[in-house]
Write an enzyme that holds these catalytic residues in place. Structure first.
Site, mmCIF file in Angstrom:
data_model
loop_
_atom_site.group_PDB
_atom_site.id
_atom_site.type_symbol
_atom_site.label_atom_id
_atom_site.label_comp_id
_atom_site.label_asym_id
_atom_site.label_seq_id
_atom_site.Cartn_x
_atom_site.Cartn_y
_atom_site.Cartn_z
ATOM 1 N N SER A 125 47.234 28.866 23.254
ATOM 2 C CA SER A 125 45.805 29.096 23.506
ATOM 3 C C SER A 125 44.968 28.626 22.332
ATOM 4 O O SER A 125 45.412 28.681 21.174
ATOM 5 C CB SER A 125 45.609 30.597 23.710
ATOM 6 N N TYR A 150 47.156 40.203 21.717
ATOM 7 C CA TYR A 150 47.441 39.105 22.656
ATOM 8 C C TYR A 150 47.462 37.769 21.908
ATOM 9 O O TYR A 150 48.416 36.996 21.998
ATOM 10 C CB TYR A 150 46.390 39.063 23.782
ATOM 11 N N LYS A 154 50.602 34.796 20.828
ATOM 12 C CA LYS A 154 50.609 33.328 20.977
ATOM 13 C C LYS A 154 50.959 32.669 19.633
ATOM 14 O O LYS A 154 51.750 31.730 19.581
ATOM 15 C CB LYS A 154 49.251 32.832 21.480
#
Ligand code: UFG
Length: 338
Positions: A125, A150, A154
């Site tokens: 991301s 979150y 990544k």
């Protein structure tokens, strides 16, 4: 090629399965249906005329994942989408995010090492860039401290893949997505937000459909031309195609490093107000919205430098913002009929 798609019934996963099958690849989906529906497989079959193999289990289950790899040791590649992705929830339940997103990755990497599966495409991301110092942001930009668990999963996943690939036979490509929106042109698959949407486009389409009363524009005092925050929105079908380009790059031995990272965006930034105007223009609907305070944790502006993906993957986003909005609206209308 025979490709495993984890999270293949999800939003980006399902669009990628369609593009893989359209290119003649053989697909196996693994999904635990934690945030998707098994009927998506029927829709994929309707679109492509081919039903992918579908297995329902949780990739954090080490024994089940190991048994799957034992039976499918001839895979040519893996596209790993399966992960939790709600930023706010990850702040409330960090362990849920670390456990799910990291354990599933570790189990997959175990299988790749053991059976010498040659290629991995990982869903990363643009969140890894945080608030970038230079725009458009390129892959060479520094990785900033994550602002949510979150986002941290990544970043950590990228590091785990780099460390593992350095000592294994596989290649990996990390695709750093900007903001995926829209739906397949057939309106047979799309994003299925459960409850009140967090993301801008489902909130817009649900407001226009009368499900939500009013859209709140989070902040109009940013340092941008109209004061609202800027993102690089990309059509989910364009994004899906980048995965096929990445897999084929590795299969044709064109990778220049064991692990490569590519931005997947259009290279164009749009403010929230510009997105609203594009929606109104392409659909003819009038949107009820108000200006509200900034949302905690939001980046002010980010859009991608796409030269590397364009040149190396031979891939370029094709759909413009109005096409993206039209497809999101068509999907909203199809959902209501259902
Ligand atoms: N926004 C509004 N009103 C809303 C919803 C969003 O004004 O009701 C604004 C946000 O403040 C932001 C823009 O619209 O400026 C886009 O917001 P989204 O929630 O659609 O997308 P984000 O850029 O915040 O988040 C996306 C992904 C996340 C990911 C993040 C960074 O959805 O999963 O990019 O990679 F973490």
């Amino acid at each position: 090629m025979k490709i495993l798609v984890t999270g293949g019934t999800g939003y980006i996963g399902s669009h990628t399965v369609v593009e893989l099958q359209n290119r003649g690849h053989e697909v196996i989906i693994i999904d635990n249906l934690s945030n998707s529906y098994s009927t998506v497989v029927d829709q994929i079959e309707k679109i492509t005329g081919k039903r992918p193999v579908f297995e329902v289990f949780d990739l954090t289950d080490k024994a089940k994942t190991a048994a799957f790899f034992q039976q499918n040791s001839d895979l040519d590649g893996i596209i790993h989408f399966a992960a939790y992705k709600a930023v706010g929830e990850s702040v409330e339940k960090p362990l849920k995010y670390y456990r799910n997103n990291l354990e599933s990755l570790l189990n997959i990497l175990d299988g790749m090492q053991e059976y010498k599966i040659p290629s991995l495409v990982f869903s990363s991301s643009c969140t890894v860039y945080g608030e970038p110092d230079e725009l458009p942001v390129s892959e060479a930009a520094p990785i900033k401290p994550a602002t949510s668990p979150y986002g941290n999963t990544k970043q950590i996943s990228e590091e785990i893949i780099r460390d593992t690939a350095a000592n294994s036979s596989f290649n990996a490509i990390l695709l750093r997505y900007f903001n995926p929106i829209g739906a397949h042109e057939s309106a047979l698959i799309g994003e299925l937000p459960i409850g009140v949407p967090n993301n801008l486009i489902p909130y817009i389409t649900q407001t226009a459909a009368g499900i939500r009363e009013q859209l709140s524009v989070f902040g109009d005092d940013y340092d941008t031309p109209d004061g609202t925050a800027i993102r690089d929105y990309i059509h989910v079908t364009d994004l899906a195609k980048a995965h096929i380009a990445a897999l084929e790059r590795m299969a044709h031995k064109k990778s220049k490093e064991k692990v490569e990272a590519f931005n997947v965006g259009t290279g164009n930034g749009y403010s929230v107000l510009e997105v609203i105007r594009a929606f109104e223009k392409s659909t003819g609907e009038k949107l009820n919205y108000k200006i509200a305070p900034r949302r905690a944790g939001d980046v002010e502006k980010v859009w991608s430098e796409t030269t590397l993906a364009n040149n190396e993957l031979g891939w370029k986003a094709e759909k413009n913002i109005e096409e993206m909005m039209a497809s999101a609206w068509k999907w909203q209308l199809a959902l209501e009929k259902k």
